[in-house]
Write a protein that holds these residues in place. Sequence first.
Motif, mmCIF file in Angstrom:
data_model
loop_
_atom_site.group_PDB
_atom_site.id
_atom_site.type_symbol
_atom_site.label_atom_id
_atom_site.label_comp_id
_atom_site.label_asym_id
_atom_site.label_seq_id
_atom_site.Cartn_x
_atom_site.Cartn_y
_atom_site.Cartn_z
ATOM 1 N N UNK A 83 45.655 43.090 36.002
ATOM 2 C CA UNK A 83 45.318 45.021 37.521
ATOM 3 C C UNK A 83 45.021 44.833 38.378
ATOM 4 N N UNK A 84 45.245 45.625 39.108
ATOM 5 C CA UNK A 84 43.952 45.916 40.619
ATOM 6 C C UNK A 84 42.424 46.785 40.056
ATOM 7 N N UNK A 85 41.613 45.767 40.196
ATOM 8 C CA UNK A 85 40.299 46.282 40.167
ATOM 9 C C UNK A 85 39.544 46.226 40.767
ATOM 10 N N UNK A 86 38.186 46.290 41.250
ATOM 11 C CA UNK A 86 37.037 45.839 41.547
ATOM 12 C C UNK A 86 35.837 45.399 40.620
ATOM 13 N N UNK A 87 35.150 44.277 40.753
ATOM 14 C CA UNK A 87 33.852 44.324 39.876
ATOM 15 C C UNK A 87 32.953 44.884 39.912
ATOM 16 N N UNK A 88 32.827 46.860 39.234
ATOM 17 C CA UNK A 88 31.900 47.093 39.652
ATOM 18 C C UNK A 88 31.614 47.733 38.120
ATOM 19 N N UNK A 89 31.631 47.232 37.249
ATOM 20 C CA UNK A 89 30.556 48.056 35.951
ATOM 21 C C UNK A 89 29.215 47.201 36.466
ATOM 22 N N UNK A 90 28.350 48.014 36.771
ATOM 23 C CA UNK A 90 26.939 47.162 37.245
ATOM 24 C C UNK A 90 27.184 47.716 38.956
ATOM 25 N N UNK A 91 25.956 46.707 39.349
ATOM 26 C CA UNK A 91 25.450 46.524 41.147
ATOM 27 C C UNK A 91 26.571 46.552 41.680
ATOM 28 N N UNK B 227 37.421 36.937 57.319
ATOM 29 C CA UNK B 227 36.364 39.111 57.022
ATOM 30 C C UNK B 227 37.863 39.653 56.237
ATOM 31 N N UNK B 228 36.982 40.018 55.707
ATOM 32 C CA UNK B 228 38.376 40.925 54.988
ATOM 33 C C UNK B 228 38.147 42.192 55.734
ATOM 34 N N UNK B 229 37.092 42.673 56.364
ATOM 35 C CA UNK B 229 36.473 44.187 56.478
ATOM 36 C C UNK B 229 36.152 45.003 55.741
ATOM 37 N N UNK B 230 35.253 46.329 56.851
ATOM 38 C CA UNK B 230 34.344 46.638 56.058
ATOM 39 C C UNK B 230 33.003 45.705 54.947
ATOM 40 N N UNK B 231 33.136 44.926 55.069
ATOM 41 C CA UNK B 231 32.075 44.153 55.199
ATOM 42 C C UNK B 231 32.304 43.528 54.148
ATOM 43 N N UNK B 232 33.997 43.147 53.475
ATOM 44 C CA UNK B 232 33.527 42.201 52.865
ATOM 45 C C UNK B 232 34.814 41.107 52.945
ATOM 46 N N UNK B 233 34.078 39.904 51.966
ATOM 47 C CA UNK B 233 35.177 38.697 53.306
ATOM 48 C C UNK B 233 34.914 37.807 51.501
ATOM 49 N N UNK B 234 35.283 36.938 51.714
ATOM 50 C CA UNK B 234 36.203 35.790 51.209
ATOM 51 C C UNK B 234 35.665 34.341 51.669
ATOM 52 N N UNK B 235 35.420 33.205 50.586
ATOM 53 C CA UNK B 235 35.382 31.760 51.420
ATOM 54 C C UNK B 235 35.904 31.654 50.571
ATOM 55 N N UNK B 236 36.685 30.154 50.951
ATOM 56 C CA UNK B 236 37.416 29.640 50.322
ATOM 57 C C UNK B 236 37.283 28.136 50.334
ATOM 58 N N UNK B 237 37.492 27.034 48.723
ATOM 59 C CA UNK B 237 36.965 26.054 49.539
ATOM 60 C C UNK B 237 38.465 25.055 48.099
ATOM 61 N N UNK B 238 39.006 24.743 49.534
ATOM 62 C CA UNK B 238 40.144 23.928 48.045
ATOM 63 C C UNK B 238 39.576 22.933 47.481
ATOM 64 N N UNK B 239 40.177 22.611 45.714
ATOM 65 C CA UNK B 239 39.916 21.007 45.190
ATOM 66 C C UNK B 239 38.373 21.311 45.604
ATOM 67 N N UNK C 111 33.300 43.817 49.106
ATOM 68 C CA UNK C 111 34.218 43.254 48.211
ATOM 69 C C UNK C 111 34.517 43.560 47.294
ATOM 70 N N UNK C 112 33.451 43.682 45.991
ATOM 71 C CA UNK C 112 33.905 44.557 45.183
ATOM 72 C C UNK C 112 33.805 46.266 45.303
ATOM 73 N N UNK C 113 33.438 46.736 45.565
ATOM 74 C CA UNK C 113 33.764 48.245 45.951
ATOM 75 C C UNK C 113 34.226 48.843 47.194
ATOM 76 N N UNK C 114 34.441 47.502 48.158
ATOM 77 C CA UNK C 114 35.923 48.583 49.081
ATOM 78 C C UNK C 114 37.099 47.879 49.271
ATOM 79 N N UNK C 115 37.145 46.494 48.555
ATOM 80 C CA UNK C 115 38.509 45.681 48.269
ATOM 81 C C UNK C 115 39.246 45.992 46.825
#
Length: 208
Positions: A125-133, A28-40, A179-183
């Motif tokens: 560079x720093x960005x979020x995928x914010x083109x669209x929804x 959990x990153x905060x502000x409703x954002x999170x990341x999942x990781x599955x190595x290999x 994540x895309x809009x708050x991070x």
Amino acid sequence: MTAELQGSLFGQAEECSLGSLTGVRRTELGDGAWIDLRPAWLTGADVLFERLAANVPWHAERRRMYDRVVDVPRLLSFYGETDALPDPVLDEARDALSRYYAEQLGEPFRTAGLCFYRDGRDSVAWHGDTIGRGATHDTMVAIVSVGAPRSLLLRPRGGGAAVRQALGPGDLIVMGGSCQRTWEHAVPKTSKPVGPRISIQFRPRGVR
């Protein structure tokens, strides 16, 4: 397209195959954002790298940056909803992710964007995928990394301490929730000697 990749023993399996997604770890990153990781998650990652490097129709882009037009420091290729993906294992990966995240996402992953980082001078560079929804709604972007290890950085939009996540061959990371809009995320340049890497990004409809 040729690329010199000194692969890992794990990544050099004779064929590509996907592991189970039950080993995904959420942060959990905060502000409703999170990341999942599955190595290999993907074995045979170096084999897939070589196939994509040779067979994908890579192209360079130029974009306006303030008062000038500059080269985008990576090669790109995009596959829309109706486009055939360049390798069968990408179809398998997209379908597996769609099944696993069906309840949370509520829709399948539909597109695939590929980025070719040729060496440490290539970056994003720093960005979020914010083109669209992604600018207004919670969504997910799933990334599979093949080739040389590189770091993905994430930081809160508006400033704050960055989170560094090293991505090796075959690793899966999913950015979800807000994540895309708050991070923001980035792949920084590095002066260290690094080999080429390909990032495969799966997205739902209307997210870029």
